[in-house]
Design a protein around this motif. Sequence first.
Motif, PDB file in Angstrom:
ATOM      1  N   GLU A 157       0.865  -1.170   0.000  1.00 51.21           N
ATOM      2  CA  GLU A 157       0.000   0.000   0.000  1.00 51.21           C
ATOM      3  C   GLU A 157       0.906   1.226   0.000  1.00 51.21           C
ATOM      4  O   GLU A 157       1.772   1.360   0.856  1.00 51.21           O
ATOM      5  N   HIS A 203      -3.981   7.015  -1.261  1.00 48.52           N
ATOM      6  CA  HIS A 203      -3.327   5.755  -0.936  1.00 48.52           C
ATOM      7  C   HIS A 203      -3.920   4.658  -1.799  1.00 48.52           C
ATOM      8  O   HIS A 203      -4.978   4.828  -2.399  1.00 48.52           O
ATOM      9  N   HIS A 258      -5.141   0.589  -2.524  1.00 48.47           N
ATOM     10  CA  HIS A 258      -5.698  -0.623  -1.913  1.00 48.47           C
ATOM     11  C   HIS A 258      -5.305  -1.799  -2.809  1.00 48.47           C
ATOM     12  O   HIS A 258      -5.978  -2.057  -3.801  1.00 48.47           O
ATOM     13  N   SER A 303     -11.829   1.922   4.403  1.00 47.38           N
ATOM     14  CA  SER A 303     -11.956   0.988   5.521  1.00 47.38           C
ATOM     15  C   SER A 303     -12.346   1.759   6.780  1.00 47.38           C
ATOM     16  O   SER A 303     -12.319   2.987   6.803  1.00 47.38           O
ATOM     17  N   ASP A 306      -9.464   3.812   7.675  1.00 46.05           N
ATOM     18  CA  ASP A 306      -9.379   5.024   6.841  1.00 46.05           C
ATOM     19  C   ASP A 306     -10.284   6.107   7.409  1.00 46.05           C
ATOM     20  O   ASP A 306      -9.913   7.274   7.496  1.00 46.05           O
ATOM     21  N   ILE A 322      -8.636   6.959  -3.079  1.00 51.63           N
ATOM     22  CA  ILE A 322      -8.218   5.562  -2.936  1.00 51.63           C
ATOM     23  C   ILE A 322      -8.146   4.920  -4.319  1.00 51.63           C
ATOM     24  O   ILE A 322      -9.134   4.902  -5.058  1.00 51.63           O
TER      25      ILE A 322
HETATM   26 ZN   LIG Z   1      -7.390   2.397   2.925  1.00 57.15          ZN
END
Ligand SMILES: [Zn+2]
Length: 141
Positions: free
Chosen positions: A23, A83, A85, A93, A96, A108
Amino acid sequence: MVKIKRQINDKLIEICEKGFPNEVCGVLIGKKNKEIFIIDDYYICENLNKERSIDRYELNPIDYIKAEDRAKKSNASIIGIYHSHPNHPAIASETDKMFAWPDMAYLIYSIYDGKLKNLISWQIDESEDVFAQINTELIDE
Ligand SMILES: [Zn+2]
């Protein structure tokens, strides 16, 4: 809503794909105009979470400070975080959401087997206390 320069988005896709299966993360630089995040630059940050770099990220604060300096030089500011995934949908998430700051856009990038699947942008909606999806628009110069 997020407006991101196409060339910046292309770069971020490349970075997220190259980082696979880890990640990767970094900050988004630009200006916020009312509810529109206008992104025209980025800064790669080290993911300090090495143990769970497959599904967690933690921005290196030193990189964050460097990014702030870079933003200031162009009269902009840090307005978001990106970021990836890896092998996971572009759905925020619980982690997150927990670590998200208000007034920031969270992009994302979902990467499956090293290739972009999709991008979804998120923002904290304080009135409803949810992490909500927001539209993303690519802008050409
Ligand atoms: Zn995430």
